[in-house]
Design a protein around this motif. Structure first.
Motif, PDB file in Angstrom:
ATOM      1  N   ILE A   1       0.814  -1.210   0.000  1.00 19.17           N
ATOM      2  CA  ILE A   1       0.000   0.000   0.000  1.00 19.17           C
ATOM      3  C   ILE A   1       0.852   1.267   0.000  1.00 19.17           C
ATOM      4  O   ILE A   1       0.374   2.345  -0.360  1.00 19.17           O
ATOM      5  CB  ILE A   1      -0.946   0.002   1.228  1.00 19.17           C
ATOM      6  CG1 ILE A   1      -2.044   1.057   1.070  1.00 19.17           C
ATOM      7  CG2 ILE A   1      -0.152   0.197   2.523  1.00 19.17           C
ATOM      8  CD1 ILE A   1      -3.005   0.774  -0.050  1.00 19.17           C
ATOM      9  N   ALA A   2       2.132   1.203   0.353  1.00 21.30           N
ATOM     10  CA  ALA A   2       2.958   2.386   0.535  1.00 21.30           C
ATOM     11  C   ALA A   2       3.352   3.008  -0.808  1.00 21.30           C
ATOM     12  O   ALA A   2       3.445   2.320  -1.821  1.00 21.30           O
ATOM     13  CB  ALA A   2       4.210   2.031   1.337  1.00 21.30           C
ATOM     14  N   PRO A   3       3.619   4.325  -0.832  1.00 18.85           N
ATOM     15  CA  PRO A   3       4.052   4.973  -2.074  1.00 18.85           C
ATOM     16  C   PRO A   3       5.412   4.472  -2.538  1.00 18.85           C
ATOM     17  O   PRO A   3       6.263   4.086  -1.722  1.00 18.85           O
ATOM     18  CB  PRO A   3       4.111   6.466  -1.697  1.00 18.85           C
ATOM     19  CG  PRO A   3       4.196   6.498  -0.210  1.00 18.85           C
ATOM     20  CD  PRO A   3       3.472   5.296   0.274  1.00 18.85           C
ATOM     21  N   SER A   4       5.609   4.458  -3.857  1.00 12.79           N
ATOM     22  CA  SER A   4       6.844   4.008  -4.521  1.00 12.79           C
ATOM     23  C   SER A   4       7.087   2.509  -4.388  1.00 12.79           C
ATOM     24  O   SER A   4       8.135   2.019  -4.800  1.00 12.79           O
ATOM     25  CB  SER A   4       8.080   4.768  -4.009  1.00 12.79           C
ATOM     26  OG  SER A   4       8.133   6.061  -4.572  1.00 12.79           O
ATOM     27  N   ILE A   5       6.125   1.774  -3.829  1.00 20.16           N
ATOM     28  CA  ILE A   5       6.245   0.318  -3.704  1.00 20.16           C
ATOM     29  C   ILE A   5       5.439  -0.341  -4.814  1.00 20.16           C
ATOM     30  O   ILE A   5       4.278   0.001  -5.044  1.00 20.16           O
ATOM     31  CB  ILE A   5       5.746  -0.172  -2.334  1.00 20.16           C
ATOM     32  CG1 ILE A   5       6.660   0.333  -1.221  1.00 20.16           C
ATOM     33  CG2 ILE A   5       5.657  -1.684  -2.299  1.00 20.16           C
ATOM     34  CD1 ILE A   5       8.049  -0.243  -1.224  1.00 20.16           C
ATOM     35  N   SER A   6       6.060  -1.299  -5.502  1.00 20.18           N
ATOM     36  CA  SER A   6       5.375  -2.057  -6.537  1.00 20.18           C
ATOM     37  C   SER A   6       5.737  -3.524  -6.406  1.00 20.18           C
ATOM     38  O   SER A   6       6.691  -3.895  -5.719  1.00 20.18           O
ATOM     39  CB  SER A   6       5.744  -1.544  -7.931  1.00 20.18           C
ATOM     40  OG  SER A   6       7.136  -1.637  -8.154  1.00 20.18           O
ATOM     41  N   GLY A   7       4.955  -4.366  -7.089  1.00 20.59           N
ATOM     42  CA  GLY A   7       5.150  -5.808  -7.024  1.00 20.59           C
ATOM     43  C   GLY A   7       3.893  -6.483  -6.524  1.00 20.59           C
ATOM     44  O   GLY A   7       3.461  -6.249  -5.393  1.00 20.59           O
ATOM     45  N   ILE A   8       3.289  -7.313  -7.381  1.00 21.26           N
ATOM     46  CA  ILE A   8       2.027  -7.960  -7.041  1.00 21.26           C
ATOM     47  C   ILE A   8       2.098  -9.419  -7.473  1.00 21.26           C
ATOM     48  O   ILE A   8       2.808  -9.765  -8.421  1.00 21.26           O
ATOM     49  CB  ILE A   8       0.838  -7.232  -7.715  1.00 21.26           C
ATOM     50  CG1 ILE A   8      -0.490  -7.611  -7.068  1.00 21.26           C
ATOM     51  CG2 ILE A   8       0.825  -7.450  -9.218  1.00 21.26           C
ATOM     52  CD1 ILE A   8      -1.634  -6.680  -7.463  1.00 21.26           C
ATOM     53  N   SER A   9       1.365 -10.267  -6.798  1.00 20.49           N
ATOM     54  CA  SER A   9       1.513 -11.709  -7.002  1.00 20.49           C
ATOM     55  C   SER A   9       0.949 -12.164  -8.337  1.00 20.49           C
ATOM     56  O   SER A   9      -0.053 -11.641  -8.825  1.00 20.49           O
ATOM     57  CB  SER A   9       0.805 -12.471  -5.872  1.00 20.49           C
ATOM     58  OG  SER A   9       0.964 -13.874  -6.050  1.00 20.49           O
ATOM     59  N   GLY A  10       1.605 -13.178  -8.909  1.00 22.14           N
ATOM     60  CA  GLY A  10       1.112 -13.831 -10.110  1.00 22.14           C
ATOM     61  C   GLY A  10       0.378 -15.114  -9.824  1.00 22.14           C
ATOM     62  O   GLY A  10       0.023 -15.855 -10.764  1.00 22.14           O
ATOM     63  N   ASN A  11       0.129 -15.423  -8.553  1.00 24.43           N
ATOM     64  CA  ASN A  11      -0.606 -16.635  -8.184  1.00 24.43           C
ATOM     65  C   ASN A  11      -1.283 -16.401  -6.846  1.00 24.43           C
ATOM     66  O   ASN A  11      -0.640 -15.986  -5.880  1.00 24.43           O
ATOM     67  CB  ASN A  11       0.330 -17.835  -8.102  1.00 24.43           C
ATOM     68  CG  ASN A  11      -0.409 -19.157  -8.007  1.00 24.43           C
ATOM     69  OD1 ASN A  11      -1.614 -19.223  -8.249  1.00 24.43           O
ATOM     70  ND2 ASN A  11       0.303 -20.217  -7.680  1.00 24.43           N
ATOM     71  N   ALA A  12      -2.575 -16.658  -6.761  1.00 21.53           N
ATOM     72  CA  ALA A  12      -3.329 -16.459  -5.523  1.00 21.53           C
ATOM     73  C   ALA A  12      -3.279 -17.725  -4.672  1.00 21.53           C
ATOM     74  O   ALA A  12      -3.075 -18.829  -5.169  1.00 21.53           O
ATOM     75  CB  ALA A  12      -4.772 -16.095  -5.839  1.00 21.53           C
ATOM     76  N   GLY A  13      -3.480 -17.564  -3.378  1.00 17.82           N
ATOM     77  CA  GLY A  13      -3.518 -18.695  -2.471  1.00 17.82           C
ATOM     78  C   GLY A  13      -2.490 -18.652  -1.370  1.00 17.82           C
ATOM     79  O   GLY A  13      -2.563 -19.417  -0.409  1.00 17.82           O
ATOM     80  N   GLY A  14      -1.485 -17.767  -1.493  1.00 16.25           N
ATOM     81  CA  GLY A  14      -0.537 -17.576  -0.400  1.00 16.25           C
ATOM     82  C   GLY A  14       0.520 -18.641  -0.267  1.00 16.25           C
ATOM     83  O   GLY A  14       1.176 -18.732   0.773  1.00 16.25           O
ATOM     84  N   ILE A  15       0.730 -19.466  -1.303  1.00 14.87           N
ATOM     85  CA  ILE A  15       1.755 -20.510  -1.276  1.00 14.87           C
ATOM     86  C   ILE A  15       2.752 -20.242  -2.400  1.00 14.87           C
ATOM     87  O   ILE A  15       2.373 -19.924  -3.523  1.00 14.87           O
ATOM     88  CB  ILE A  15       1.133 -21.901  -1.455  1.00 14.87           C
ATOM     89  CG1 ILE A  15       0.222 -22.241  -0.279  1.00 14.87           C
ATOM     90  CG2 ILE A  15       2.205 -22.976  -1.610  1.00 14.87           C
ATOM     91  CD1 ILE A  15       0.930 -22.429   1.051  1.00 14.87           C
TER      92      ILE A  15
END
Length: 810
Positions: A113-127
């Motif tokens: 959520i913070a500014p200048s932070i990027s990177g998001i998951s390519g797979n859901a489920g937390g594993i």
């Protein structure tokens, strides 16, 4: 503890039942306080000498939160700054982590959520590990990540595996420091800043908390947390214990797995007349999940068109995508002791010995870029003996890191003198051996004919022992010439020695034919040692114009050594790679009064000897990934965050950043040419650097009133680039391909009842966006979608995920 996927749920239930049977009773008020995790407690441990930076290493979670949340607006904000800070930062409290971020998340989802932070998951489920965090365009490995003040990371380079050490249940608070910090911020890579994580606070009263989460993709997570409270028989010592057991089929096909975490923390009361305190922490994690390490994660165009965006593996024996050929098993430990001694009102010492380890045993097919039933991918290295051959490898990575951090402070009439040192060492073994999975026989692909340094044919591309030791000494002085002005000069000296002894190592060989230098690769023995030293200088200032408005400025230098992973392709040429260095200039303001909090900053960073991804030809065919010196890169930008607490428990917030990173051009290398772009008169072009989003933006509303809590948050990450376009003879790219903007809308609602129960519903990626978040080109592509790019790889943002959580407090 549970040891397989089928038993995870049973293990969670039995653990919960045991907890419910043994847990001491506590009042509703007691359990409410205990559940906050980061609420300041009486007698909270303090670091020697108060710091002017809330994120500085050595600070406790209580110090961070109390400093930042003096006003009600800041207390309700998801990210906030401190009036005392000397560099841009975002402080994220446990309340936001516990109520808004995914219960099946990891250290990266906490700070997204913070500014200048990027990177998001390519797979859901937390594993599994499907993404890492980028800050201002600095990739993972170019900023420090600390836990309770200890910087940790891999030993080939200080990168991180978000799911392998600390689940969300072990995070009490987080601080994103967008800058090198003070001299006393210790670690390998304050080059790009630091992300600090803190363990939960130990409560003074006994309690128990059981959380069960179930959601999309058959995701199940059980968290059992015990707080002993003060134990009079042990002189008031108190304990915190956490069990986090998780399993999921995950969104991508046949890519499920499970993860088990166990942690314990203890704290003694003030001993020796109130002068001495001792804190200890141990966590252990074990996981197993299916993953295509050979070429993944991602899909090529044929797979996308045939199977859709969720294809990754299958359960078909004999196929290269078979889960029996593609999986990882990991185990980690992390432990420390923290002893603090207050000699008198002026002098204090702290000593923090620590140890952490990582073990990864991977089985992977060489390639997973074909359709099901087709096992003839381009990177199969030898002629197939039969159509059913599947060639792959076994990879091992085991390391141990041990060190000690010593800190001291001395209070003078006009300021605080801080001093200390870090001593750290590591031992590592890595190997990568190729096999024919159909016959079980070694794939002897490395021969004296192709690799003259080998005496006999071998299936080992890598058999490597490595170690390093580093020493860092620092001194900071927080000078207060005026009551509302603090000026802090600092000095740090770093010495880092790394040694590699390998019987098999893949490295570059330069060949000069008629003055034309070409670069290829070979496999053979390697024995190398590198010694890097550097003095680093710091100067910061914080001026409080009023009690609720402050301004700050920072000048700082930093460096990070070349990555050991570059040895895999550059080997002895590593001797010629110089540490990357930065000079940072930053300034900003912070306002925090009543229901309003906001801050803004401007930064400018000059980075030299910047290593970026490039490609070199492999004499066996194809090309190898490498790291090339892109010369000087200029980073600059604006950042801001703010929140307003409205009546009736409603908070609105917004934050964002404008980020620019540009290679200003450098002299072309005679070996590899330009890292990207083509040389003109021996000079590489000025171009935007890859993987740097041009902006981030976030906004949302958070509601807290009585038994109800709810939130809706939005985060968007702007365009970034990957190298692409026509290729030079060295297979480096002359242009760049733009990646699209991606965003996510998340929501949650929770209701507490009967003083000890809570039900919560969370929805992530509510609009089910599936943007391309990474692209690996393999040809002369000039656009993202190119029908001729049959072997290029696409990774997509994970889709909608819905989770429900039941919590019971005792």
């Amino acid at each position: 503890m549970s040891t397989n996927l089928r038993r995870v749920a049973l293990g969670c239930v039995s653990t919960a039942a045991l907890v419910l049977a043994l847990a001491p009773c506590a009042s509703a008020a007691t359990t409410a306080v205990a559940a906050t995790g980061a609420t300041a407690t009486a007698g909270a441990d303090q670091s020697p000498g108060s710091t002017t930076s809330a994120g500085a290493e050595g600070a406790t979670v209580d110090t961070v939160i109390v400093t930042a949340e003096r006003q009600v607006g800041a207390r309700a904000a998801p990210t906030k700054a401190s009036l005392d800070q000397t560099q841009p930062e975002s402080i994220i409290s446990h309340d936001f982590i516990d109520s808004v971020t995914p219960d099946v998340g990891n250290i990266s989802t906490v700070v997204f959520i913070a500014p200048s932070i990027s990177g998001i998951s390519g797979n859901a489920g937390g594993i599994g590990n499907y993404f890492s965090t980028t800050m201002r365009g600095f990739a993972d490995g170019f900023y420090n990540v600390t836990y309770d003040g200890i910087a940790f990371g891999d030993t080939n380079n200080p990168t991180h595996h978000p799911n392998d050490y600390f689940p969300v249940s072990e995070i009490g608070a987080a601080v994103v420091d967008r800058g090198p910090g003070a001299a006393g911020d210790l670690g390998q890579a304050n080059y790009g800043g630091a992300i600090h994580y803190f363990s939960p606070t130990i409560s003074d009263v006994p309690s128990a908390l059981q959380k069960i989460t179930y959601g999309s993709f058959n995701t199940l997570d059980s968290v059992t947390t015990l707080q002993s409270g003060d134990i009079s028989q042990l002189g008031g010592t108190k304990f915190w214990v956490d069990f986090d057991e998780r399993s999921s089929d995950t969104e991508l096909s046949d890519s499920g797995g499970y993860a088990l975490n166990q942690s314990i923390k203890f704290a003694t009361p003030a001993l020796l007349g109130g002068k001495f305190t001792l804190t200890g922490f141990v966590t252990h994690a074990w996981s197993r999940y299916n993953f295509p390490d050979g070429e993944g994660p991602g899909e090529d165009l044929a797979q996308i068109n045939t199977y859709g965006k969720n294809f990754q593996l299958d359960n078909i024996p004999g196929d290269e995508h078979y889960v029996g050929y593609n999986f990882e098993r990991k185990q980690t430990w992390f432990t420390y002791l923290d002893a603090k001694y207050q000699v008198n009102d002026q002098l204090a010492f702290e000593d923090q010995p620590y140890y952490y380890s990582y073990s990864n045993k991977t089985t992977a097919a060489n390639a997973t870029s074909d359709l099901i039933g087709v096992n003839t991918a381009d990177n199969v290295k030898k002629p197939l003996t039969s159509p059913t051959d599947v060639l792959g490898y076994l990879k091992q990575n085991d390391y141990q890191v041990f060190g000690d951090v010593f800190r001291g402070s001395y209070q003078l009439p006009f300021g605080v003198l801080k001093f200390g040192a870090l001593v750290e060492g590591s031992v590592t073994y890595r190997q990568k051996a190729f096999y024919d999975f159909n016959t079980g026989q070694p794939d002897l692909e490395f021969t004296p004919a192709k690799d003259p340094l080998l005496k006999t044919a071998s299936n080992y591309q890598l058999r490597e022992f490595s170690n390093w030791h580093q020493e860092q000494g620092f001194v900071d002085f927080n000078w207060t010439p005026l009551p509302n002005l603090t000026i802090s000069p600092g000095f740090k000296y770093v010495n880092f020695v790394r040694e590699v002894n390998a019987t098999n190592e893949k490295f570059n060989v330069d060949t000069d034919v008629g003055g034309v230098i070409t670069t290829g690769s070979t496999v053979g023995p390697l024995h190398a040692k590198n010694d890097y030293t550097s003095p680093l200088y710091f100067l910061t200032a914080n001026y409080k114009l009023t009690s609720y408005f402050s301004a700050y400025a920072q000048y700082a230098t930093s460096f990070v050594i070349p990555q050991l992973s570059e040895l895999y392709s550059t080997a002895a040429a590593l001797q010629d790679l110089k540490p990357e260095t930065t000079i940072n200039y930053q300034t900003g303001v912070v306002y925090s009064r009543g229901p309003v909090t906001w801050d803004a900053d401007f930064y400018m960073i000059n980075a030299r000897n910047t290593n970026v991804p490039c490609n070199i030809p492999d004499p066996n065919g194809g090309f190898d990934a490498a790291s090339c010196d892109a010369g000087t890169v200029h980073y600059s930008g604006f950042e801001g965050q703010g929140a307003y607490l409205l009546p009736f428990g409603l908070t609105v917030f917004v934050n964002g950043s404008i980020n620019n990173a540009r290679d200003i051009g450098s002299k072309a290398s005679p070996s590899f040419g330009c890292a990207f772009g083509s040389a003109t008169a021996g000079q590489c072009p000025a171009m935007p650097t890859p993987a740097t989003p041009d902006y981030t933006a976030a906004a949302g509303v958070i509601y807290r009133s009585g038994p109800w809590q709810a939130s809706v948050t939005f985060k968007q990450v702007g365009n970034s680039f990957v190298t692409g376009g026509a290729q030079t003879a060295a297979n480096n790219f002359t242009g760049e391909i733009k990646l699209p903007v991606y965003n996510t809308v998340n929501g949650d609602i929770a209701y507490s009842f009967l003083q000890r129960y809570q039900v919560k519903l969370q929805i992530f990626n509510l609009l089910d966006r599936r943007a391309v978040i990474n692209y690996v080109p393999q040809g002369n592509e000039t656009t993202l979608w190119n029908s001729a790019a049959t072997t290029s790889y696409y990774t997509f943002q994970s889709g909608r995920e819905i989770d429900g959580t039941l919590s019971v407090k005792f």
